[in-house]
Write a protein that holds these residues in place. Structure first.
Motif, short mmCIF file in Angstrom:
data_model
loop_
_atom_site.label_atom_id
_atom_site.label_comp_id
_atom_site.label_asym_id
_atom_site.label_seq_id
_atom_site.Cartn_x
_atom_site.Cartn_y
_atom_site.Cartn_z
N ARG A 53 -5.79 3.84 6.15
CA ARG A 53 -6.91 4.55 5.52
C ARG A 53 -7.74 5.32 6.54
NH1 ARG A 53 -8.79 -1.17 3.43
NH2 ARG A 53 -8.13 -1.47 5.59
N ASP A 261 -6.43 13.91 1.10
CA ASP A 261 -6.26 12.46 1.28
C ASP A 261 -6.94 11.95 2.55
OD1 ASP A 261 -4.53 13.39 3.22
OD2 ASP A 261 -2.70 12.72 2.23
N PHE A 328 -11.96 6.18 -1.04
CA PHE A 328 -10.54 5.86 -0.86
C PHE A 328 -9.83 5.67 -2.19
CE2 PHE A 328 -11.76 4.66 3.55
CZ PHE A 328 -10.87 5.50 4.20
N ARG A 331 -9.22 9.23 -3.39
CA ARG A 331 -8.33 10.04 -2.54
C ARG A 331 -6.95 9.42 -2.36
NH1 ARG A 331 -11.15 13.64 0.87
NH2 ARG A 331 -13.04 14.29 -0.21
N ARG A 332 -6.78 8.19 -2.68
CA ARG A 332 -5.47 7.56 -2.53
C ARG A 332 -4.91 7.18 -3.90
NH1 ARG A 332 -4.90 6.52 3.05
NH2 ARG A 332 -6.07 8.21 4.02
N GLU A 333 -5.51 6.20 -4.56
CA GLU A 333 -5.04 5.81 -5.88
C GLU A 333 -5.16 6.98 -6.86
OE1 GLU A 333 -6.16 1.92 -8.16
OE2 GLU A 333 -7.57 3.49 -8.78
N LYS A 350 1.74 15.42 0.51
CA LYS A 350 0.65 14.47 0.70
C LYS A 350 1.21 13.17 1.25
CE LYS A 350 -2.02 16.58 0.56
NZ LYS A 350 -3.26 17.18 1.00
N ARG A 351 0.29 12.34 1.78
CA ARG A 351 0.71 11.06 2.37
C ARG A 351 0.65 9.91 1.37
NH1 ARG A 351 -3.25 10.65 7.26
NH2 ARG A 351 -4.62 11.49 5.63
N VAL A 352 0.52 10.22 0.10
CA VAL A 352 0.61 9.21 -0.95
C VAL A 352 1.74 9.61 -1.89
CG1 VAL A 352 -1.84 8.67 -0.81
CG2 VAL A 352 -1.05 10.37 -2.45
#
Length: 427
Positions: A53, A261, A328, A331-333, A350-352
């Protein structure tokens, strides 16, 4: 760059209409550009810590600047201005590119980037600026005026600077340090106009905008909007009384922010945020969390702590992540879910990983934020052109009511969803 109909800065002129392959390597949202992990490895090498993160970092702290009134003049703990001032005082840089108030009558905007070369000039840039800005002027100044510079910015700005440094040898040499800000999202210029509408102040009479007026006697997260008018009078209102005063709902958000992200300026040499956990969030004097990524800046900070000039306590990655927990999640979930219904023609890297594996209520929350962000620009533009502020304000209050019902389980809709999902918190 120029203003669009929604109060956002967009490319203007010839370069915006023609294909520019070189630009794809420096735009922070381009799938052809290096991501934050690659940039950090290239710039910092191997750091003491790495967290999925927070990125790479040497040390994390919570606390504030203890000297020089920096804490008092800042929105939070004063650490951003303190570090910038220390770099100037030690001769490590000759100037700092940061955002300062502008003259709306002369410049048509309330804030803009400037290079400051003294402690007095630096202090003019203290406090938060939820307003569109762009960097072309200060970058040209750095190119034309030899010296060493620090740049302060939100994550996508700092990432763009790092990508540009890889392409531009002059900027590579002259930009010595980057100071990153934790970021929730970027607002349009219409956010300030909405303040003016709700405070019964003609926007043409507004000379200065403060988004977070500090009051040591109240919790730090009790934001107050404050306007200074041409006649020297002031008007203010707490955010929770504003029709669009729930930050997380996404009013006036730039659409690109839904595809970012990076919450904590992972590519910066040092990054700063608010300590949004107790007991710090209740301390109206303001408290920072700090991520030191550059070892040289780590030495600067530890020396100042030993001298009593900084009141900082070392913390771990989990603590810092908890202070930005809502960011977070979004920006992530939230990004993983938004990628599932992004336009097919939009190339993204993206990194997810895209995922629909979420409870129904969380899906509704993320969709509601997206609708508020997208529709709010249009509704405000319509109300503005028609001279009917009430049209936007009624829409905003209704949208905020639905959003908070989904998020905080308020009202009949919230209670219904609570029964349906067993009361799980969607925030």
């Amino acid at each position: 760059m120029g203003w669009d109909a929604y109060g956002q800065l967009k490319p203007r002129g010839d370069w915006a209409r023609r294909s520019a392959p070189d630009f794809t390597r420096i735009c922070p949202f381009s799938p052809e550009a290096a991501d934050e992990d690659a940039i950090a490895r290239n710039r910092l090498g191997i750091s003491r810590h790495h967290d999925g993160r927070l990125g790479q970092f040497e040390t994390a702290y919570v606390g504030h600047a203890a000297q020089g009134g920096f804490r008092e003049i800042g929105s939070s703990g004063g650490m951003v201005t303190w570090v910038a001032d220390e770099l100037l005082a030690r001769g490590l840089v000759d100037g700092v590119a940061h955002v300062v108030p502008a003259d709306p009558q002369a410049d048509g905007r309330f804030f803009a980037y400037r290079i400051s070369r003294s402690a007095e000039e630096l202090r003019e840039g203290a406090r938060s600026r939820y307003y569109p800005v762009e960097m072309s002027g200060v970058l040209e100044q750095i190119r034309s005026e030899p010296g060493r510079y620090a740049v302060v910015g939100v994550p996508c700005f700092i990432k763009a600077v790092q990508l540009l440094r890889l392409q531009d040898p002059i900027l590579q040499e002259r930009i010595a340090y980057t100071l990153g800000l934790f970021c929730g999202h970027m607002k349009s210029a219409r956010f300030a106009e909405s303040f003016a509408w709700q405070l019964q102040a003609p926007i043409g009479d507004v000379r200065a905008v403060e988004y977070r007026r500090k009051d040591p006697g109240r919790p730090a997260n009790w934001y107050t909007a404050h306007l200074t008018l041409a006649d020297g009078s002031a008007r203010w209102q707490d955010w929770w009384h504003l029709a669009d005063g729930d930050w997380g709902a996404g009013f006036f958000q730039n659409s690109a922010c839904d595809y970012c992200d990076d919450v904590v300026s992972e590519t910066a040499d040092i990054a700063f945020g608010d300590a949004w956990v107790e007991p710090y969030s209740s301390d109206g004097r303001g408290t920072n969390v700090v991520l030191v990524r550059n070892p040289d800046l780590g030495i600067l900070v530890t020396q100042a702590m030993a001298d009593g000039r900084l009141a900082l306590e070392e913390v771990d990655a989990e603590f810092v992540a908890q202070t930005q927990a809502a960011g977070f999640r979004h920006r992530r979930e939230g990004l993983a879910y938004r990628l599932c219904f992004s336009p097919p023609a939009l190339p993204l890297s993206k990194r997810v990983t895209r995922s629909r594996d979420l409870p129904l209520r969380r899906k509704l929350v993320y969709r509601m934020r997206r609708r508020i962000a997208a529709d709010g620009h249009r509704v405000f533009a319509l109300a503005r052109s028609a001279g009917m502020p009430w049209l936007y304000l009624r829409w905003a209050r209704a949208s905020k009511h639905v959003y908070e019902a989904l998020t905080y389980l308020r009202g009949p809709l919230g209670r219904l969803l609570a029964r349906f999902e067993g009361g799980a918190d969607a925030r």
